[in-house]
Motif scaffolding. Structure first.
Motif, mmCIF file in Angstrom:
data_model
loop_
_atom_site.group_PDB
_atom_site.id
_atom_site.type_symbol
_atom_site.label_atom_id
_atom_site.label_comp_id
_atom_site.label_asym_id
_atom_site.label_seq_id
_atom_site.Cartn_x
_atom_site.Cartn_y
_atom_site.Cartn_z
ATOM 1 N N THR A 151 -9.369 2.297 -5.949
ATOM 2 C CA THR A 151 -8.582 1.099 -5.660
ATOM 3 C C THR A 151 -8.655 0.695 -4.191
ATOM 4 O OG1 THR A 151 -7.058 1.687 -7.431
ATOM 5 C CG2 THR A 151 -6.267 0.089 -5.800
ATOM 6 N N LYS A 152 -9.019 -0.574 -3.969
ATOM 7 C CA LYS A 152 -8.985 -1.131 -2.615
ATOM 8 C C LYS A 152 -7.547 -1.565 -2.338
ATOM 9 C CE LYS A 152 -11.301 -4.687 0.127
ATOM 10 N NZ LYS A 152 -12.119 -5.900 0.037
ATOM 11 N N GLN A 153 -7.057 -2.483 -3.164
ATOM 12 C CA GLN A 153 -5.671 -2.948 -3.050
ATOM 13 C C GLN A 153 -5.033 -2.871 -4.430
ATOM 14 O OE1 GLN A 153 -5.880 -7.018 -1.443
ATOM 15 N NE2 GLN A 153 -4.856 -6.165 0.357
ATOM 16 N N SER A 154 -3.781 -2.436 -4.475
ATOM 17 C CA SER A 154 -3.034 -2.503 -5.727
ATOM 18 C C SER A 154 -2.241 -3.799 -5.704
ATOM 19 C CB SER A 154 -2.095 -1.305 -5.845
ATOM 20 O OG SER A 154 -1.254 -1.495 -6.968
ATOM 21 N N VAL A 155 -2.453 -4.633 -6.711
ATOM 22 C CA VAL A 155 -1.811 -5.953 -6.720
ATOM 23 C C VAL A 155 -0.878 -6.092 -7.929
ATOM 24 C CG1 VAL A 155 -3.784 -6.983 -5.508
ATOM 25 C CG2 VAL A 155 -3.695 -7.085 -8.016
ATOM 26 N N PRO A 161 -0.787 -8.071 -3.102
ATOM 27 C CA PRO A 161 -0.711 -6.643 -2.767
ATOM 28 C C PRO A 161 0.686 -6.236 -2.298
ATOM 29 C CG PRO A 161 -1.759 -7.824 -0.976
ATOM 30 C CD PRO A 161 -1.465 -8.853 -2.046
ATOM 31 N N ASN A 202 -10.042 -4.120 -6.699
ATOM 32 C CA ASN A 202 -8.588 -4.209 -6.760
ATOM 33 C C ASN A 202 -8.079 -3.772 -8.139
ATOM 34 O OD1 ASN A 202 -8.574 -5.103 -4.166
ATOM 35 N ND2 ASN A 202 -8.216 -7.265 -4.675
ATOM 36 N N THR A 203 -6.875 -3.213 -8.128
ATOM 37 C CA THR A 203 -6.236 -2.716 -9.342
ATOM 38 C C THR A 203 -4.953 -3.495 -9.572
ATOM 39 O OG1 THR A 203 -7.151 -0.500 -9.002
ATOM 40 C CG2 THR A 203 -5.153 -0.656 -10.353
ATOM 41 N N VAL A 240 -9.669 -8.260 -9.042
ATOM 42 C CA VAL A 240 -9.132 -7.189 -9.891
ATOM 43 C C VAL A 240 -10.228 -6.700 -10.836
ATOM 44 C CG1 VAL A 240 -7.463 -6.612 -11.719
ATOM 45 C CG2 VAL A 240 -6.761 -8.066 -9.789
ATOM 46 N N SER A 248 0.962 0.620 -7.720
ATOM 47 C CA SER A 248 1.660 -0.131 -6.661
ATOM 48 C C SER A 248 2.759 0.695 -6.012
ATOM 49 C CB SER A 248 2.225 -1.436 -7.214
ATOM 50 O OG SER A 248 3.205 -1.177 -8.202
#
Lengths: 309, 309
Positions: A151-155, A161, A202-203, A240, A248
């Motif tokens: 995961t780069k960013q959890s959105v 994010p 992204n996740t 994503v 998150s």
């Protein structure tokens, strides 16, 4: 508390608890672990922990412990790893050498209880330089099933994010930033192994598996296949690549407590092509072993590096 | 589908799935139960179910099954109740006669996955006239620890009787209304038993055990004891007598699927007096047996009444 402290000339990364009330407590009961500061010698039990792997399923966390023990050459003949939280069925916890493995159940509230008590456990144990990795399963978007996603960013459900924590009835927004350097190191481990596809993306983290993830096969569904595809296409356009249910709050709480953190999930299916998990038991089992192989490789590499230096 | 159908002259209450896509599926895999319509004969396995009891802990749901078997005179010598979901560690499920017992883990997302699959299971099994009761633990507000609370309304963190479901990124508000008649019948069962205090009140359902419930003993805490007491006093003024983490989505989903539903939780402590669970293991165990005794009494009474009629 400073981000990094000098200790005996070496730079040490400490764990924060952002709670002034804790110091005035004579005892701290970690209820859902069935552990406590007055009943257990936490520094003796956990003081050497450097890696914590967390995942939803207790069975998977036990199998991860057996796997990592073998990888690190720490498993004896017929080695058995007792569940440290055997007095409760809320979570399961195993330890081998510097590696702690803890289950967290499904969803944000379940992992959040575990993380509150894990962070306090690491703090009471005076652990330093700890890396926490969530190894899990997820639904992919536009990825070949079996791909491992870091995961780069959890959105959230609108691809932002952030994690919203309700405190005294009011929302407080927290950042879900993860450690970029760690993500790159894990990606490199995937390349080293070259056994399966590993990517960064992204996740999306949702509060629900069915309606919250635009599935058509829940008990309730008020939208069409076209609505679903449109929503997943929007998610894809926002970067994503997979959807799960814990990243998150995991990212937010690790950041607040100064823990280096990463999320590594395998995709069990491509949600653009379906909703049900129709792959065979053996195929799904093989997929689920991939994040643990990747993280096992990372831990081995790190321990080798630290012996050199 | 009508609320109640006439079948052989008797009024039958059916279970709804509000999902037009289900009918076009040739197979439905209930993934987190490790059950499916093509691999299992669901009507044969579950068609006679009239009561479903759900609770967080798998151990407690197993012990409930053993208890109810004894109460209903359905337990043989050395009776063993196999876990119907033995192929997965996500949930545990047991059945004895018309009573199904299912664990749901902790928090709204975890119980929501279970309920989607439970509702589909009951629908595929063509069950009718099913009552679902959540038996759980909670923190009380202004109640003597050990009191059993039957939920009148499940309210959110600002004390409103609603559950917000995110669908395709947009919030949809659902009612958390429970069956008032069932709640009164359960209250009467508490009076019949006369073994512990039983009351009706509102239940606050939160997404978090620590900051979300104004606890001072989590890994993070940004508020004072006075802030906490003020918030809990506001909750009390709104009729809230206990706090737990599943009732809102449970009420909302049961209502949508036409299931008669109730929430029966014991209070393990009085949150006005503290946050930590300091009672002995034996005391807490005794408390946790109270909701099952009350619901066991209710089921026995109902089955006796139905034999008479």
């Amino acid at each position: 508390m400073p981000l990094d402290e000098e200790k005996n000339g070496a730079c040490v990364r400490s764990i924060y608890v952002n709670n002034p009330h804790l110091d005035s407590m004579t005892d701290d009961i970690l209820y859902h672990f069935n552990l406590g500061t007055s009943t257990h010698d936490l520094p003796a039990m956990f003081g050497d922990v450097k890696f914590v792997c967390v995942g939803g399923s207790p069975w998977r966390m036990k199998s991860f412990t057996e796997y990592i023990a073998k990888e690190l050459g720490l498993s004896g003949t017929n080695a058995e790893y007792p569940n440290i939280c055997a007095g409760t069925d809320r979570y399961a916890m195993y330890k081998v050498g510097p590696v702690l493995s803890v289950s967290h159940g499904m969803g944000i509230p379940s992992i959040s209880i575990m993380l509150h008590e894990l962070i306090k456990l690491l703090y009471h144990s005076r652990c330093t330089d700890v890396t926490v990795v969530r190894i899990g399963t997820s639904g992919g978007i536009g990825l070949k099933p079996g791909t491992v996603l870091i995961t780069k960013q959890s959105v959230d459900s609108v691809f932002q994010p952030r994690f919203e924590q309700i405190i005294l009835g009011k929302p407080v927004v927290r950042s879900t930033e993860l450690d970029g350097e760690l993500a790159e190191e894990l990606l490199q481990c995937g390349k080293d192994l070259a056994e399966f596809d590993t990517v960064i993306g992204n996740t999306m983290c949702t509060l629900d598996f069915y309606e919250g993830q635009a599935r058509l096969d829940g008990a309730f569904c008020s939208y069409s296949e076209e609505d679903k595809q449109r929503y997943l296409a929007e998610a894809y356009a926002a970067g994503v690549r997979n959807i799960e249910m814990e990243s998150s709050v995991f990212a937010a709480m690790c950041k607040l407590s100064n823990l280096r953190a990463a999320v590594v999930c395998v995709t069990l299916l491509d949600r653009l092509k379906g909703d049900q998990l129709t792959s065979s038991h053996d195929v799904l089992k093989n997929y689920q072993e991939r994040p643990q192989a990747l993280v096992g490789h990372y831990i081995k590499k790190k321990l080798k590096d630290s012996k050199k230096s």
